[in-house]
Scaffold this active site. Structure first.
Site, short mmCIF file in Angstrom:
data_model
loop_
_atom_site.label_atom_id
_atom_site.label_comp_id
_atom_site.label_asym_id
_atom_site.label_seq_id
_atom_site.Cartn_x
_atom_site.Cartn_y
_atom_site.Cartn_z
N CYS A 16 -2.44 67.67 -35.92
CA CYS A 16 -1.28 66.82 -35.82
C CYS A 16 -1.50 65.60 -34.98
CB CYS A 16 -0.16 67.60 -35.14
SG CYS A 16 -0.59 69.29 -34.83
N ARG A 46 -0.89 60.88 -39.52
CA ARG A 46 -1.58 62.09 -39.06
C ARG A 46 -0.88 63.36 -39.54
NH1 ARG A 46 -5.49 62.10 -35.01
NH2 ARG A 46 -6.13 59.99 -34.55
N PHE A 222 0.66 68.57 -39.28
CA PHE A 222 -0.04 68.63 -40.56
C PHE A 222 -0.45 70.07 -40.74
CE2 PHE A 222 -3.25 66.38 -43.45
CZ PHE A 222 -3.40 67.49 -44.24
N ASN A 242 -2.29 69.83 -30.45
CA ASN A 242 -3.05 69.34 -31.58
C ASN A 242 -4.36 70.06 -31.54
OD1 ASN A 242 -4.58 67.98 -33.42
ND2 ASN A 242 -4.59 66.02 -32.33
N GLY A 243 -4.54 71.00 -32.46
CA GLY A 243 -5.80 71.73 -32.43
C GLY A 243 -5.61 73.15 -32.87
N GLU A 898 -28.00 66.28 -48.85
CA GLU A 898 -27.65 65.44 -47.71
C GLU A 898 -28.79 64.54 -47.25
OE1 GLU A 898 -27.82 68.95 -44.37
OE2 GLU A 898 -27.10 66.97 -43.80
N GLN A 941 -22.26 75.03 -45.69
CA GLN A 941 -23.25 75.41 -46.68
C GLN A 941 -23.29 76.93 -46.74
OE1 GLN A 941 -27.06 73.62 -45.87
NE2 GLN A 941 -28.19 75.11 -47.06
N LYS A 944 -25.63 78.90 -44.49
CA LYS A 944 -25.52 78.80 -43.04
C LYS A 944 -24.28 78.00 -42.65
CE LYS A 944 -29.01 75.14 -43.03
NZ LYS A 944 -30.10 74.51 -42.33
N GLN A 950 -32.37 70.75 -38.90
CA GLN A 950 -33.29 69.86 -38.23
C GLN A 950 -34.53 69.61 -39.08
OE1 GLN A 950 -34.18 70.98 -34.26
NE2 GLN A 950 -36.03 69.77 -34.19
#
Lengths: 1492, 484
Positions: A16, A46, A222, A242-243, A898, A941, A944, A950
């Site tokens: 939010c 938002r 939201f 928010n979270g 990617e 993915q 994983k 990396q």
């Protein structure tokens, strides 16, 4: 909406915008209220709306009790302010009788608690202002006025406490029909299922001039779906949030466990009326609010309570005082953290403030005006205040409190608040005096060795050859978990004939979209694996005794450490060992008895004062068999939680069973504080003795424990959890294949959706293993497992020698007959029940079959297919291009993965239609984005989820580096999260950014199946995505830790069905395409996927096998013998795949699907989608272990009105209409036409997002990658720019902003120039104030940026080529940077240069203490060389020129290179010195700390 | 995890052989193994595939990647343990198996590049014997149950060993004078020295297996007697009825079944009997292009035949693997030069023998015609040819097991005349079958696998039978005890 099928409201997420306005002088004004409402309106983007666009997800406002207004509004007299309270009540809409009953209940409760009912007021509402859906569920809103009794009149807090008690009593009696958003003498909440602009209009009260407050807290919500809930709007009584709290499940259990100990002098006997403290059915925020309320009313200040529940990461920091450190240490003994990304705005009516979680994963910006108004909001620019009235600007910082004290009339600094709270009591002394460290316990008198032959115990605990070779030997040798590649094609645990250990039934949850995973390596500063054991005390009290806890630094114990615990003998700690074995003669029935006995033993032990319970299977032997360790610990844990005694003791597991990251993680996740894996340690000892490990035993043990510790950090970080104490008991797992009875009883609260086995089958497995070991000679070989590599007598694999060679023969001339043999072999699998789809069969259609000719041709069906996202780098060029050519030829799609794409391919049939945008943003620039038909945001993915990756520097050859837009020879790190997606509204923003970059591309979001993926998908649909991919857990990988390959995520069948059900229930399905992938191989798979709800299907492994892959599973070794997963030129020459092979495979599958469609009587594929009614469980298949499986939830037909679309039928509404960029494009018309330079000026607001994005698209379409000549389009902007200012900016465009900007400035900068400076009339000093938000220049590849002021967290994260100047940065500056130049002229935050492998930063370091804030894993600090001086001076000159920076001027006028520190990565320095040659190897490996 | 990229660092090396012209002068083994250091490098070429096709192609399911890795890491003793996990007699298979594993090796996608699996296998086994790692493994406990195994070929021996180690009381009945069956009497000494067979037999004996040689079931002891005295009977009598060639002149002296010649040579070399059939100085014609034929050619070479001709009914196979016929990882149909022909002799393809002719009842000539090379082998007109022939050996395969004993047991047969015994249990209660007698003539690896599986079937059956209706949820854990 209630739970149905796979949809469960418990998994709704929200995120939010929040804001507050406060007056320092404490004056109550209506202006404060209206400003807050205006700020809320400017945060509208938002929030979100559902299928019914007029119905918002929720908006609300919290104000001080508006006394003047209320007095005028009621007809009855009110006592003085402070002596009456108001209950804001949501009452049932259509049930007057029930309403009256509830009102009576409230009144009676008020009276019973000795207070006075003053009267009711109907809150007027303007129903027309709410959306249709919202109206349908709108409550009747009434306010109950309560007068304080004589003894409480004037006792503000005492009266608040009483109102709280009344509310809890009434809530408990009234049930869920009664919602009381606020009940206080200090504050009042108005909220509802509204959009931000609707809030003020719905409640006329808010517009009344007499409606006054000195503070106002607003929130725009939201939600990931749109099921009506007025109650779930924020603010709650104390907070707006928010979270997301990731550890909620554990926090709930722990609170429940603490309830029996609650006692408070302030509440006295009333405490009993408060329990349960948490009202059921609340969101994470509601629950946090419930707990905060208790803590605050029981006597702690609001900052104090927040510091307890949302502590900052204090470990290893020099800037935290001893008192504050002591405070945190002490309070860790009282409560685990509520862990997760969170911005929490809070107020009790006297103070108002906000805090950010320890990792700063939410934005928050504030300013103070010269006339004493403080505004804090999720973004800058929510109120239009002239620059000359701004006194200062700032941002919320990780772990910091921002507090406005209205009584004192000032902003109180974080350090001051915390110091004040921390100095209340000598917390540090208490902790130091009372806590005990494990290492300080006396040496144990004896250490129990393994008495039996190790091999016999290994058999009894199900050890296999593979455990030794694949898991343990590498663990001990490398201090790393083993790495594997390709996907998991073995049966689900419940479908395996090999009786997998109980751990395998638990699938790790991971963060995607609604919260970010953490990087446990680069952001280790926020992580902790410390564990505490002991009895906890009354949460509402504090005393030195509260700190009597045993501190364990690493939760995996060696044998001597366990003995220290067992033999501890003091007045504080007392250990008791509970035997977790049962007599073999009792057979399968013995297990339940054993559990009962263990729970009883735990009770007895607690009664006798034990506070460390060691659950031990050491007694295993010829006559006794071990209870599965996870079952033992979880059963005791939940038993004690239910008994209210859980906190009297810590649970420690001593078992021969655990031997992997997964096993330890699950044990801790279900309540173990520490684990002693004695047989694993003995086995490592044995490996050393046998010479299979070339290490001293101690060292081998040490490394193995370290590896598991590392794996644990990775596992918890996947979920976005940073401390083990919060992970303990948090149950962030989904059970797949366990019966409801078993889960409800012993794993209470864990999602388990397809039923499965129970204790009898678990007992049978344990007895089976036991029988392998006893009675026997003791020298039997361990069985071969065949889990990681196929073995004839081992675990079944879908890809096996038969299926691989049949598929290859089928596409090389074998034709349909061979394909059918292949399909039969694969689908015969189904018979062997290796997959969930294998348990299904097609239902006979009512109308009967149709002739094959009537079915849509295969050439149409293949257009729904795509190949999986496999990067160039993980695949060879040859293999990657072969897939692209094949898919293009048949009108289907291939995916770049990617790793970017060679621009040479953009113009021909090697172009991948799907361009992926992943967290590393490799190769992502405006040109790449413009050359896509589909842009896919990879959230996770399958192999994983929740992890990064990396690519070591020596593998980045010039070609790979060129394609990825990075530097050859410089290592590349993919962060676990997208640093511009920490929540659902951030995803909405990225989708918007991508739409700007390429308005014609469809936007796809790739998710991985896990419980709750459906609600996430609904959120994604509401974010304006066009396409959602739900990947199965079994997808492939170039390299992943084996625990991730096997234990994270769930089958796509469940994830897809949940997604379909949730989208259909929300009526959002019509707006998005849904795709699925994960080990799809045949037409049958395709049809099942379609029936479960997929429009499209992805294939990855199968087309690779068609081109020659033989499942070597050596992708991570670069030795692929068939030239597919390798960059070695010698091996690449061996590649023999042809596009024809892939095409033939796709057509075989499509033809196969057609034949099934004909049998089902369905001619058009569209009509197949979502027809779950055509599937049914295949009862003909008998499986001795799968009997308990129940797929009815997967096959549930959503309960919706007839005609609700089951597939995509309409396009999303374009959000681009009204974008500022259309005007910019008009202004730039001459430049776009023939390159004529243009110069124009515009005003900009925070709602103008991604300024320059659409324009860059136009420039790139016109001029390609090179763009226009420098300075062709020069635009001056004034105001507060919205998020993603200058994203993807193309070469030739220059944006100069006078004002400020929000998060993501210069995201993916592709060659343009950005300058941001304060307005000329600003009343504040630029270099001391925040000018741009978080995550600036994320993934920038070229161009320049100049910021006259301070930037937020993660400045220049993953920058790979842009140059920038900034006057101060927050934490994690230059994180993961791989190229470019950054000059920092002011303060830097913590963890600077973490994961920085390339580029150079020049940092002003007046106090010479940068090294303390720099993460030195990859970089070195140097003085400037001559060439550096030239670079820096040139950048400073431009900075001065573009922004008028006085700091730059001072440096240039009085140049002294010694003021700067040069931060340069070792890798990069080497690469600059000796460029690597072509022909290196390149593929994305998983990450290892060594390499990092 | 082997040697990463080892296959790029070292090429395939074949097993060393003594030169043909030298080796025909004696009967000692002519194939050796590379030095251990080089073998380690060869084993290091193995990539430990995620899907090891070699392991799949091996009838025994040998854990090829596992022991390759151990050899590469110089852990021979553990390699021997892993090798014996699936294979009772690796020193036999390491010499005699045609190595379908190598044909299916992923490196063989580049033809000729496979890991030298067979050589590594043999070296592990030989070293284990040399080091004394292979010792008898008598059972810790005995069950007291009695099992008769009929036939001491590789299937019978493997079955007996598995049963004995599990504690069963095992007696092996063998009509010949010694154990080993075809690998003792059919396979020439120079491919497998008989002392190797003997030491295995000694190991079995030391593990409690009792042998009764020269006892023919059905003649010396009836089926009924056997069933009476034993709790279970395993028929592992092989598939020894040879395919005949009923053409004119077949009755002439000097036309023999190949197996008769091979047995004769084996006994002569062992010194246990005088030679009855000899090739010395004769024009020898071997009909049949398979391994048995090759062994006949090799013996004839060592006997100094005047000439040797080997005839094959089928046409000449392609020189290399053809993907349209037998794509990898299938066993490739391709031309293979037999060891025997390297030592001397001619080979002809697509030949249909039409008749033998001779004088005084002895064969003197063979007459043939070329055929189409593929079934139904139509003769090509005008290609008639004749050759002198003093010894004709018929090596055209086998039709099935010797019916005599089987008839007495009354076991059902399958369509090809082999014993019908799904999961090794025949139609007769307590009577089991294993090896060529059940599956038809095949490789020694199959025989060992048959024996092992049959032993497991016998034990499960005995468990069920003796415990009679008890709860069997937790029974029948296959014994996988160490074999050293």
């Amino acid at each position: 909406m209630r739970r149905q099928g796979l949809y469960d409201p418990a998994f709704e997420h929200d995120a939010c915008g929040i804001a507050f306005v406060a007056r320092l002088d404490g004056a109550r004004t209506h202006a404060t209220v209206s400003q807050a409402l205006q700020a809320l309106e400017n945060l509208e983007h938002r929030g979100a709306a559902g299928a019914d666009a007029d119905t918002g997800d929720g908006a609300g406002i919290l104000v001080q009790l508006p006394d003047t207004f209320l007095r005028a509004a009621v007809r009855f007299p009110l006592p003085p302010r402070g002596s009456y309270g108001v209950a804001m009540c949501f009452l049932p809409q259509n049930d007057p009788a029930r309403r009256a009953e509830l009102e009576r209940l409230l009144e009676e409760t008020v009276r019973a608690e000795g207070q006075t009912v003053l009267g009711w007021r109907d809150v007027p509402v303007n129903r027309a202002q709410a959306g249709a859906q919202a109206r349908l569920f709108a409550p009747v809103i009434r306010q109950l006025f309560v007068g304080a009794s004589d003894e409480l009149a004037g006792d503000v807090l005492g009266f608040e406490r009483k109102l709280y008690v009344i509310r809890r009593v009434a809530e408990r009696a009234g049930g869920e029909a009664l919602v009381i958003p606020s009940f206080s003498a200090r504050t009042l909440v108005y909220k509802g299922m509204l959009t931000s602009p609707q809030l003020g209009r719905y409640f006329p009260d808010l517009a009344d001039d007499r409606f006054e407050s000195a503070l106002a807290l607003v929130h725009s919500r939201f939600s990931t779906n749109t099921f009506p809930s007025w109650a779930l709007a924020h603010p709650y009584r104390l907070i707006a949030h928010n979270g997301e709290i990731n550890t909620l499940r554990g926090n709930l259990n722990w609170i429940r466990a603490r309830e029996s100990q609650l006692a408070s002098e302030l509440f006295g006997d009333d405490v009993a009326k408060l329990i349960p403290v948490i009202r059921p059915g609340g969101s994470d925020t509601a629950v946090l609010d419930n707990v905060l309320e208790l803590l605050v009313l029981a006597g702690r200040s609001l900052p104090h309570a927040l510091m307890m529940l949302v502590p900052e990461a204090y470990a290893g920091r020099a800037d935290v005082t001893d008192e504050v450190r002591g405070f945190y240490r002490f309070h860790e003994c009282l409560t685990e953290a509520w862990d997760g990304p969170a911005a929490v705005a809070f107020t009790d009516g006297t103070v108002i403030g906000a805090t950010l979680d320890r990792n700063g994963l939410r934005p928050g910006r504030f300013f103070e005006t010269t006339d004493g108004v403080v505004v804090m909001a999720s973004e800058a620019g929510v109120l239009d205040i002239p620059a000359d009235r701004i006194r200062r600007k700032g941002r919320l910082q990780p772990g910091k409190l921002f507090l406005v004290d209205l009584e004192q009339g000032r902003i109180v600094d974080d350090a001051e608040v915390k110091q004040r709270v921390a100095a209340r009591r000598p917390y540090g002394d208490w902790f130091d005096r009372e806590h005990v460290r494990l290492a300080d316990l006396p040496e144990p008198a004896t250490v129990q060795g393994v008495r039996e032959p190790v091999q016999r115990l290994q058999l009894a605990f199900g050890y296999t050859q593979e455990d030794m070779k694949v898991m343990l030997a590498p663990l001990a040798a490398n201090a790393e978990e083993a790495i594997g590649s390709m996907g998991n094609d073995t049966p689900l645990a419940v479908l395996s004939n090999r009786r997998p250990l109980l751990y395998s039934y638990f699938k790790q949850l991971f963060a995607q979209v609604t919260n970010p995973p953490i990087d446990p390596i680069r952001e280790a500063v926020v992580m902790s694996v410390q564990s505490l054991v002991g009895s906890e005390r009354n949460l509402l009290d504090e005393s030195p005794e509260h700190a009597r806890q045993l501190v364990i630094d690493n939760p995996i114990l060696r044998d001597d450490e366990l003995e220290r615990l067992r033999q501890v003998d003091s007045d504080v700690f007392k250990a008791h060992t509970i035997d977790s074995t049962w007599p073999v003669v009792d057979g399968v029935d013995g297990l339940d008895d054993a559990i009962g006995r263990m729970c009883g033993a735990a009770d007895t032990a607690l009664e006798s004062g034990a506070n460390i319970l060691i659950v031990s299977d050491r007694a295993v032997g010829p006559e006794r068999v071990a209870v599965p360790s996870l079952l033992a610990v979880a059963a005791i844990h939940h038993h004690l939680v239910r008994s209210g005694t859980r906190l009297q003791a810590g649970l420690v597991v001593e078992s021969g069973e655990p031997r992997s990251v997964q096993s330890v993680a699950v044990l801790i996740g279900y309540g173990a504080a520490a684990v002693n894996p004695y047989l694993m340690l003995a086995t490592i000892g044995r490996l050393v003795e046998e010479g299979r490990l070339d290490l001293p035993r101690e060292e081998a043990e040490e490394r193995a424990l370290k590896a598991i510790g590392k794996g644990l950090r990775k596992t918890i970080s996947k979920m976005g959890i940073s401390t083990l104490a919060s992970y303990c008991g948090a149950q962030v797992f989904e059970a797949v294949g366990l019966s409801t009875e078993l889960v409800d009883e012993h794993f209470t609260g864990t999602p388990s959706r397809i039923g499965g086995i129970g204790t009898r089958e678990l007992a049978e497995g344990a007895l089976h293993r036991h029988a392998l070991a006893y009675p026997a000679a003791g020298d039997e070989l361990l069985p071969v497992l065949g889990l990681y590599a196929w073995r004839r007598e081992g675990e079944h694999h879908q890809w096996n020698p038969e299926t691989i060679s049949l598929l290859q023969h089928a596409v090389r001339g074998g034709g349909r007959a061979t394909y059918e043999q292949f399909a039969a072999a694969v689908n015969d699998d189904a018979v062997r029940r290796s997959t969930l789809r294998g348990l299904l069969r097609f239902r006979e259609p009512d109308g009967g079959a149709i002739p094959l000719e009537q079915v849509e041709p295969a050439a149409e069906i293949v257009k729904r297919f795509s190949t999986g996202a496999m990067s160039l780098g993980s695949l060879s060029r040859e293999a990657h291009e072969t897939l692209a050519v094949a898919m293009n030829r048949i009108g289907a799609r291939s995916n770049t993965g990617e790793g970017g794409e060679d621009p040479e391919r953009f113009g021909d049939d090697r172009r991948s239609k799907i361009k992926q945008v992943a967290s590393g943003r490799f190769g992502v620039n405006i040109d790449y984005l413009c050359n896509a038909d589909e842009l896919q945001i990879k959230m996770a993915q399958g192999a994983k989820p929740g992890e990064g990756g990396q690519l070591p520097g020596y593998k980045v050859d010039p070609y790979i580096a060129g394609v990825r837009l990075t530097t050859p020879g410089v290592g590349l790190i993919s962060p676990p999260p997208h640093h511009d997606i920490y929540s659902i509204e951030d995803l909405k923003q990225l989708i918007y950014d991508l739409r700007c970059a390429n308005p014609s591309a469809r936007i796809s979001v790739k998710l991985v199946a896990e419980v709750g993926v459906g609600t996430v998908a609904a959120g994604v649909a509401k974010c304006n995505a066009d396409h959602i991919l739900v990947s199965g857990h079994d997808g492939g990988t170039g390299a992943s830790p084996v625990s991730s390959i096997f234990h994270a995520g769930i089958p796509w069948e469940i994830g897809l069905a949940e997604t379909q059900q949730t989208l259909v229930l929300n009526d959002l399905r019509s707006r998005v395409w849904v795709q699925t992938d994960g080990q799809l191989k045949t037409g049958r798979d395709v049809v099942v996927a379609a029936l479960l709800g997929a429009d499209e299907m992805g294939f990855a492994t199968a087309p690779l096998v068609a081109t020659g892959c033989v499942m070597m599973r050596a992708c991570h070794l670069n030795t692929c013998p068939v030239g597919i997963a390798t960059q070695d030129p010698e091996l690449r020459r061996r590649f023999r795949g042809k596009p024809e092979h892939v095409i033939e495979f796709m057509f075989h599958v499509a033809e196969d699907a057609r034949r099934i469609m004909a049998a089902l009587g369905i001619a058009r594929f569209d009509d197949l989608v979502g027809r779950v009614d055509l599937l049914e469980p295949d009862e003909a298949i008998a499986h001795w272990r799968a009997r308990g499986i129940d797929l009815s939830n997967v096959l549930r037909v959503p309960d919706v009105p007839a005609g609700t679309p089951l597939r995509r039928t309409e396009a999303q509404r374009s959000p681009l209409a009204g974008a500022l960029d259309w005007r910019l494009i008009d202004a730039a018309a001459p430049a776009l036409h023939d390159g004529t330079p243009v110069h124009a000026a515009f005003d900009v607001r925070n709602v103008d997002r991604t300024v320059g994005g659409l324009l860059s698209h136009r420039v790139t379409r016109k001029a390609g990658r090179a763009g226009l000549p420098p300075g062709t389009i020069r635009l001056e902007l004034r105001g507060s720019a919205g998020q993603s200012f200058g994203a993807w900016l193309a070469p030739g465009i220059e944006l100069t902003l006078a004002g400020e900007a929000n998060d993501y400035v210069g995201k993916g900068l592709s060659g343009g120039v950005i300058a941001v400076r304060p307005p000329r009339n600003a009343a504040f000093r630029a270099e001391e104030n925040v000018i741009v938000g978080n995550t600036v220049l994320y993934g920038a590849t070229a161009g320049r940026a100049f910021f006259r002021g301070i930037a937020g967290e993660r400045f220049a994260v993953r920058n790979s080529g842009a140059s920038a100047v900034v006057e101060g940065v927050g934490d994690h500056g230059c994180e993961y940077m791989t190229g470019g130049r950054v000059v920092v002229l002011g303060a830097t935050g913590r963890n600077f240069a973490a994961g920085m492998s390339g580029g150079i930063a020049y940092v002003v370091d007046p106090d010479g203490d940068l090294s303390g804030r720099c993460n030195l894993q990859l970089v070195g600090l140097e003085t400037l060389a001559e060439a550096d001086e030239d670079d820096v001076r040139a950048l400073l000159a431009e900075h001065l020129d573009r922004t008028g920076s006085t700091v730059a001027r001072r440096h240039l006028d009085d140049w002294d290179p010694r003021r700067f520190v040069k931060v340069i990565p070792h890798d990069y320095k080497r690469a600059l010195a000796e460029p690597v040659s072509t022909g290196g190897v390149g593929f994305l490996t998983t990450e290892t700390e060594e390499a990092a | 995890m082997g040697r990463i990229g080892g296959f790029l660092k070292a090429g395939r090396l074949e097993a060393p052989e003594r030169a043909p012209e030298l080796r025909v002068a004696d009967v000692r083994e002519f194939v050796g193994t590379l030095p251990l250091t080089e073998l380690r490098e060869q084993a290091g070429r193995c990539m430990e595939c995620g899907v090891p096709f070699c392991h799949n192609a091996c009838p025994l399911g040998n854990l090829v990647p596992d022991w390759n890795d151990l050899v590469y890491r110089d852990r021979w003793r553990e390699a021997s343990v892993e090798l014996h996990r699936t294979n009772n007699f690796p020193e036999f298979t390491g010499r005699l198996c045609p190595a379908p594993c190598e044909a299916a090796c992923v490196l063989e996608i580049n033809e000729g590049d496979a890991v030298s699996i067979k050589q590594v296998e043999r070296a592990i086994a030989d070293r284990a014997w040399d080091e004394g790692w292979i010792v008898p493994q008598p059972p810790a406990r005995r069950t007291g149950r009695r099992v008769a195994v009929v036939g001491a070929g590789p299937a019978g021996l493997a079955c007996a060993q598995q049963l004995a180690r599990a504690g069963e009381d095992v007696v092996v009945f063998e009509r010949d004078e010694a154990a080993g069956g075809l690998i003792r009497f059919g396979v020439p000494e120079f491919k497998l020295e008989k002392r190797l067979v003997e030491r295995r037999v000694e190991q079995l004996a030391a593990e409690g297996v009792r042998f009764r040689f020269g006892v023919e079931i059905g003649v010396d002891l009836t089926a009924a007697e056997l069933r009476d005295r034993y709790d279970a009977v395993v028929l592992a009598t092989g598939s020894r009825v040879p395919r005949d060639l009923p053409i004119p002149g077949r009755d002439l002296a000097g036309v023999h079944f190949a197996m008769d010649y091979l047995y004769d040579r084996a006994r002569a070399i062992a010194g246990s009997a005088d030679a009855a059939i000899t090739a010395a100085g004769k024009h020898v014609v071997v009909i049949g292009g398979g391994d048995t034929g090759a062994d006949c050619v090799a013996h004839a070479n060592r006997e100094r035949a005047a000439s040797i001709t080997q005839l094959e009914l089928l046409g000449e196979p392609p020189p290399a693997r053809r993907d349209d016929l037998t794509p990898w990882p299938l066993w490739p149909m391709k031309l293979r030069a037999s060891y025997a022909l390297k030592e001397g002799g001619d080979r002809r393809f697509a030949i249909s023998t039409t008749r033998f002719s001779g004088r005084a009842g002895r064969v003197e000539a063979i007459h043939w015609q070329r055929n189409s090379g593929v079934p139904p082998f139509e003769l090509v007109a005008g290609t008639e040819e004749s050759r002198p022939a003093g010894l004709v050996l018929l090596a055209m395969g086998f039709l099935g097991p010797d019916p005599q004993a089987l008839d007495q047991f009354g076991v059902d047969r399958d369509g090809r005349g082999n014993i019908a015994a799904e999961r090794h249990l025949t139609s007769v209660e307590g009577v089991f079958a294993a090896g060529d007698a059940r599956r038809g003539q095949s490789l020694v690896v199959w025989a060992i696998d048959e024996g092992r599986r049959c032993a497991q079937a016998v034990r499960s059956w005995l468990d069920e039978g003796l415990e009679n209706g008890a709860d069997h949820t937790f029974v029948s854990i296959a014994s996988t005890r160490r074999t050293e």
